[in-house]
Write a protein that holds these residues in place. Structure first.
Motif, PDB file in Angstrom:
ATOM      1  N   ASP A  21      -9.498   0.514   1.222  1.00 37.76           N
ATOM      2  CA  ASP A  21      -8.633  -0.285   0.356  1.00 37.76           C
ATOM      3  C   ASP A  21      -9.492  -1.298  -0.390  1.00 37.76           C
ATOM      4  O   ASP A  21      -9.866  -2.338   0.151  1.00 37.76           O
ATOM      5  N   ASP A  22      -9.808  -0.989  -1.647  1.00 34.68           N
ATOM      6  CA  ASP A  22     -10.657  -1.861  -2.456  1.00 34.68           C
ATOM      7  C   ASP A  22      -9.847  -2.728  -3.409  1.00 34.68           C
ATOM      8  O   ASP A  22     -10.340  -3.121  -4.471  1.00 34.68           O
ATOM      9  N   GLY A  23      -8.601  -3.019  -3.049  1.00 31.40           N
ATOM     10  CA  GLY A  23      -7.752  -3.817  -3.921  1.00 31.40           C
ATOM     11  C   GLY A  23      -8.268  -5.226  -4.139  1.00 31.40           C
ATOM     12  O   GLY A  23      -8.038  -5.822  -5.193  1.00 31.40           O
ATOM     13  N   GLY A  24      -8.981  -5.796  -3.151  1.00 30.87           N
ATOM     14  CA  GLY A  24      -9.530  -7.132  -3.322  1.00 30.87           C
ATOM     15  C   GLY A  24     -10.582  -7.205  -4.393  1.00 30.87           C
ATOM     16  O   GLY A  24     -10.731  -8.234  -5.068  1.00 30.87           O
ATOM     17  N   ALA A  25     -11.333  -6.117  -4.589  1.00 27.00           N
ATOM     18  CA  ALA A  25     -12.355  -6.088  -5.632  1.00 27.00           C
ATOM     19  C   ALA A  25     -11.777  -5.727  -6.988  1.00 27.00           C
ATOM     20  O   ALA A  25     -12.348  -6.094  -8.021  1.00 27.00           O
ATOM     21  N   CYS A  26     -10.654  -5.007  -7.004  1.00 33.17           N
ATOM     22  CA  CYS A  26     -10.055  -4.554  -8.264  1.00 33.17           C
ATOM     23  C   CYS A  26      -8.986  -5.498  -8.791  1.00 33.17           C
ATOM     24  O   CYS A  26      -8.393  -5.224  -9.842  1.00 33.17           O
ATOM     25  N   GLY A  27      -8.700  -6.576  -8.070  1.00 32.69           N
ATOM     26  CA  GLY A  27      -7.750  -7.554  -8.556  1.00 32.69           C
ATOM     27  C   GLY A  27      -6.298  -7.208  -8.313  1.00 32.69           C
ATOM     28  O   GLY A  27      -5.417  -7.741  -8.998  1.00 32.69           O
ATOM     29  N   ARG A  28      -6.005  -6.318  -7.366  1.00 29.37           N
ATOM     30  CA  ARG A  28      -4.608  -5.988  -7.079  1.00 29.37           C
ATOM     31  C   ARG A  28      -4.001  -7.037  -6.153  1.00 29.37           C
ATOM     32  O   ARG A  28      -4.684  -7.609  -5.305  1.00 29.37           O
ATOM     33  N   SER A  29      -2.715  -7.247  -6.308  1.00 29.76           N
ATOM     34  CA  SER A  29      -2.014  -8.232  -5.495  1.00 29.76           C
ATOM     35  C   SER A  29      -1.797  -7.693  -4.090  1.00 29.76           C
ATOM     36  O   SER A  29      -1.822  -6.478  -3.858  1.00 29.76           O
ATOM     37  N   GLU A  31       0.929  -7.438  -2.471  1.00 29.43           N
ATOM     38  CA  GLU A  31       2.111  -6.575  -2.448  1.00 29.43           C
ATOM     39  C   GLU A  31       1.775  -5.168  -2.918  1.00 29.43           C
ATOM     40  O   GLU A  31       2.233  -4.174  -2.327  1.00 29.43           O
ATOM     41  N   GLU A  32       0.970  -5.059  -3.988  1.00 27.21           N
ATOM     42  CA  GLU A  32       0.578  -3.745  -4.478  1.00 27.21           C
ATOM     43  C   GLU A  32      -0.283  -3.005  -3.460  1.00 27.21           C
ATOM     44  O   GLU A  32      -0.122  -1.792  -3.261  1.00 27.21           O
ATOM     45  N   ARG A  33      -1.175  -3.722  -2.813  1.00 25.96           N
ATOM     46  CA  ARG A  33      -2.028  -3.085  -1.817  1.00 25.96           C
ATOM     47  C   ARG A  33      -1.208  -2.586  -0.634  1.00 25.96           C
ATOM     48  O   ARG A  33      -1.419  -1.470  -0.150  1.00 25.96           O
ATOM     49  N   GLN A  34      -0.244  -3.377  -0.186  1.00 27.21           N
ATOM     50  CA  GLN A  34       0.586  -2.975   0.951  1.00 27.21           C
ATOM     51  C   GLN A  34       1.463  -1.786   0.581  1.00 27.21           C
ATOM     52  O   GLN A  34       1.679  -0.885   1.402  1.00 27.21           O
ATOM     53  N   ARG A  35       1.971  -1.773  -0.659  1.00 21.51           N
ATOM     54  CA  ARG A  35       2.801  -0.649  -1.098  1.00 21.51           C
ATOM     55  C   ARG A  35       1.999   0.656  -1.112  1.00 21.51           C
ATOM     56  O   ARG A  35       2.489   1.715  -0.664  1.00 21.51           O
ATOM     57  N   SER A  36       0.764   0.592  -1.602  1.00 18.91           N
ATOM     58  CA  SER A  36      -0.083   1.789  -1.625  1.00 18.91           C
ATOM     59  C   SER A  36      -0.429   2.245  -0.214  1.00 18.91           C
ATOM     60  O   SER A  36      -0.429   3.452   0.084  1.00 18.91           O
ATOM     61  N   VAL A  37      -0.716   1.300   0.671  1.00 17.93           N
ATOM     62  CA  VAL A  37      -1.059   1.643   2.055  1.00 17.93           C
ATOM     63  C   VAL A  37       0.119   2.310   2.753  1.00 17.93           C
ATOM     64  O   VAL A  37      -0.049   3.292   3.498  1.00 17.93           O
ATOM     65  N   ASP A  38       1.330   1.823   2.525  1.00 17.11           N
ATOM     66  CA  ASP A  38       2.513   2.419   3.149  1.00 17.11           C
ATOM     67  C   ASP A  38       2.719   3.859   2.671  1.00 17.11           C
ATOM     68  O   ASP A  38       3.073   4.742   3.470  1.00 17.11           O
ATOM     69  N   GLN A  39       2.512   4.103   1.368  1.00 17.92           N
ATOM     70  CA  GLN A  39       2.649   5.462   0.853  1.00 17.92           C
ATOM     71  C   GLN A  39       1.605   6.400   1.447  1.00 17.92           C
ATOM     72  O   GLN A  39       1.905   7.548   1.801  1.00 17.92           O
ATOM     73  N   LEU A  40       0.367   5.899   1.572  1.00 16.63           N
ATOM     74  CA  LEU A  40      -0.696   6.731   2.127  1.00 16.63           C
ATOM     75  C   LEU A  40      -0.476   6.998   3.611  1.00 16.63           C
ATOM     76  O   LEU A  40      -0.767   8.092   4.105  1.00 16.63           O
ATOM     77  N   LYS A  41       0.052   6.020   4.335  1.00 18.89           N
ATOM     78  CA  LYS A  41       0.300   6.206   5.765  1.00 18.89           C
ATOM     79  C   LYS A  41       1.314   7.321   6.007  1.00 18.89           C
ATOM     80  O   LYS A  41       1.159   8.110   6.946  1.00 18.89           O
ATOM     81  N   SER A  42       2.328   7.390   5.164  1.00 13.98           N
ATOM     82  CA  SER A  42       3.320   8.450   5.335  1.00 13.98           C
ATOM     83  C   SER A  42       2.712   9.826   5.085  1.00 13.98           C
ATOM     84  O   SER A  42       3.044  10.804   5.770  1.00 13.98           O
ATOM     85  N   ILE A  43       1.781   9.907   4.116  1.00 16.94           N
ATOM     86  CA  ILE A  43       1.122  11.185   3.829  1.00 16.94           C
ATOM     87  C   ILE A  43       0.148  11.544   4.947  1.00 16.94           C
ATOM     88  O   ILE A  43       0.087  12.691   5.399  1.00 16.94           O
ATOM     89  N   VAL A 224      -0.944   9.721  -4.608  1.00 14.53           N
ATOM     90  CA  VAL A 224      -0.642   8.310  -4.853  1.00 14.53           C
ATOM     91  C   VAL A 224      -1.622   7.798  -5.893  1.00 14.53           C
ATOM     92  O   VAL A 224      -2.845   7.952  -5.724  1.00 14.53           O
ATOM     93  N   PHE A 225      -1.127   7.211  -6.955  1.00 16.24           N
ATOM     94  CA  PHE A 225      -2.009   6.639  -7.976  1.00 16.24           C
ATOM     95  C   PHE A 225      -2.320   5.190  -7.613  1.00 16.24           C
ATOM     96  O   PHE A 225      -1.413   4.389  -7.358  1.00 16.24           O
ATOM     97  N   ILE A 226      -3.597   4.872  -7.589  1.00 19.76           N
ATOM     98  CA  ILE A 226      -4.059   3.518  -7.283  1.00 19.76           C
ATOM     99  C   ILE A 226      -5.033   3.101  -8.381  1.00 19.76           C
ATOM    100  O   ILE A 226      -6.013   3.802  -8.639  1.00 19.76           O
TER     101      ILE A 226
END
Length: 400
Positions: A21-29, A31-43, A224-226
């Motif tokens: 999860d490189d959201g901290g380097a890409c400037g994602r909030s 909430e966006e990082r958690q949403r992406s992680v939840d989608q990936l966990k289900s997959i 999942v698009f990130i």
């Protein structure tokens, strides 16, 4: 499919999935990082394989052993290796389907929670990089270090990357522009053995991104698009982005562009170092762990570039010194503005890096923003180098 019970030739390994999860380097909030992680966990959960979700901030807690190449894998012809494989297969056969499902569910799933200090340190690191080119290169390096650490920690000897033929074609041209010509065979080849005990393989390199997209759509592969560092940036934002735009636009008019570049990369081979260089960490780059390409003769383009850079720095230092003296109205005596009190960190670190990584560090405003394991390993190598110079007259050379 090779792991299924009906497969004629079963694969004898237990795969795992890792997501950085490189959201901290890409400037994602958050909430966006958690949403992406939840989608990936289900997959990931549906696959039945153990998975590891690791934030990029964890690089600030890595040990220095990440930068030390490990020993290679055991020889498959060794009887002990075969016995270990047979024992593993027997143990797997004892499990029923229900027991196997519960065993997979109970496997350790790593979801590291990064501390606020690590988040601030990551933001400081990427804010100190002046160009998007350097940021993308540093992000790729840190991702590789983190993947390597997780693989070693959990006993994986192979890491399969998802690089397609199209991505490798862009990577080959951009790496040439970045000065990584000496490491092209490792960066774009099928197998990358630079880390020793963990081998990076690229099984998807024979398929273009268009073929993979068509397959995913036909067989309903979830995705999942990130967003990344170069999302919604113009074509000239970085060398990597410019090269991608160039290759993509050329591929639209000339469909054989990607395959031609890819076939060229297949002909590249890594020069095998001697046995002494293989076991010596100082012969490897501090960041990318490739063989140093800076030990060249004076009659080379690299040496000419160094001379030109040194002359330019001397001229700029003289001009800035005169400007400060005139502005502050003080002399250039001892302790004045011209006393050499500047930190030599950039210069000291350059001796441990390959040419491409030198350019990345050159774009950094503060070298101390690097993760602690890199700084600690750099200090260790510098001390060993100084010690070797001090006792060099007492050492016996190989020919002696």
């Amino acid at each position: 499919m090779g792991l299924s019970r009906d497969a004629p030739k079963k694969l004898r390994f237990m795969p795992g999935i890792i997501y950085i999860d490189d959201g901290g380097a890409c400037g994602r909030s958050p909430e966006e990082r958690q949403r992406s992680v939840d989608q990936l966990k289900s997959i990931f959960t549906e696959t039945g394989f153990p998975y590891f979700i690791v934030p990029l901030e964890q690089v600030f807690s890595l040990p220095t052993s990440v930068l030390v190449p490990g020993t290679s894998d055991p020889d498959p012809s060794n009887p002990s290796y075969k016995q270990a494989v047979d024992q593993y297969i027997k143990e797997k056969q004892k499990l029923t389907e229900e027991e196997a499902a519960s065993a997979v569910a109970q496997l350790r799933i790593e979801e590291s929670v990064c501390s606020p200090e690590h988040k601030l340190a990551l933001e400081r690191l990427f804010s100190s990089l002046n160009t998007l080119t350097a940021k993308e290169d540093m992000l790729q390096t840190l991702r590789q270090h983190l993947i390597l650490h997780i693989a070693r920690e959990n006993g994986y000897s192979k890491v399969m990357m998802g690089d397609s033929c199209s991505r490798l074609a862009v990577k080959l041209l951009s790496n040439i522009a970045l000065g990584r010509g000496a490491a092209l065979a490792s960066d774009t080849g099928f197998s990358d053995p630079r880390y020793g005990d963990v081998v990076i393989v690229r099984p998807m390199r024979d398929y273009s991104s268009k073929e993979i997209a068509a397959y995913s759509r036909m067989f309903h592969v979830p995705s999942v698009f990130i967003s990344g560092l170069d999302t919604k940036t113009h074509d000239k934002a970085s060398i990597q982005r410019l090269t991608e735009s160039f290759v993509t636009n050329l591929q639209a008019d000339f469909p054989s562009t990607v395959s031609t570049i890819y076939r060229t990369s297949e002909k590249l081979h890594t020069v095998m170092p001697s046995q002494g260089q293989t076991t010596e960490p100082a012969s490897k780059c501090l960041l990318c762990l490739c063989a140093l390409d800076t030990n060249v003769d004076k009659a080379s383009a690299f040496h000419a570039t160094l001379v030109s850079e040194q002359l330019s720095q001397v001229k700029l230092q003289d001009m800035s010194r005169d400007a400060r003296c005139c502005a502050e109205g003080q002399g250039c005596g001892t302790g004045g503005c011209c006393s050499s009190n500047r930190s030599p960190e950039h210069q000291d670190l350059k001796t441990l890096l390959c040419y491409s990584c030198r350019l990345t560090i050159k774009d950094m405003g503060a070298v101390d923003a690097l993760p602690p394991y890199i700084i600690t390993e750099a200090e260790k190598r510098q001390k060993r180098s100084r010690m070797k110079m001090e006792i060099s007259e007492y050492l016996l050379e190989d020919e002696d």
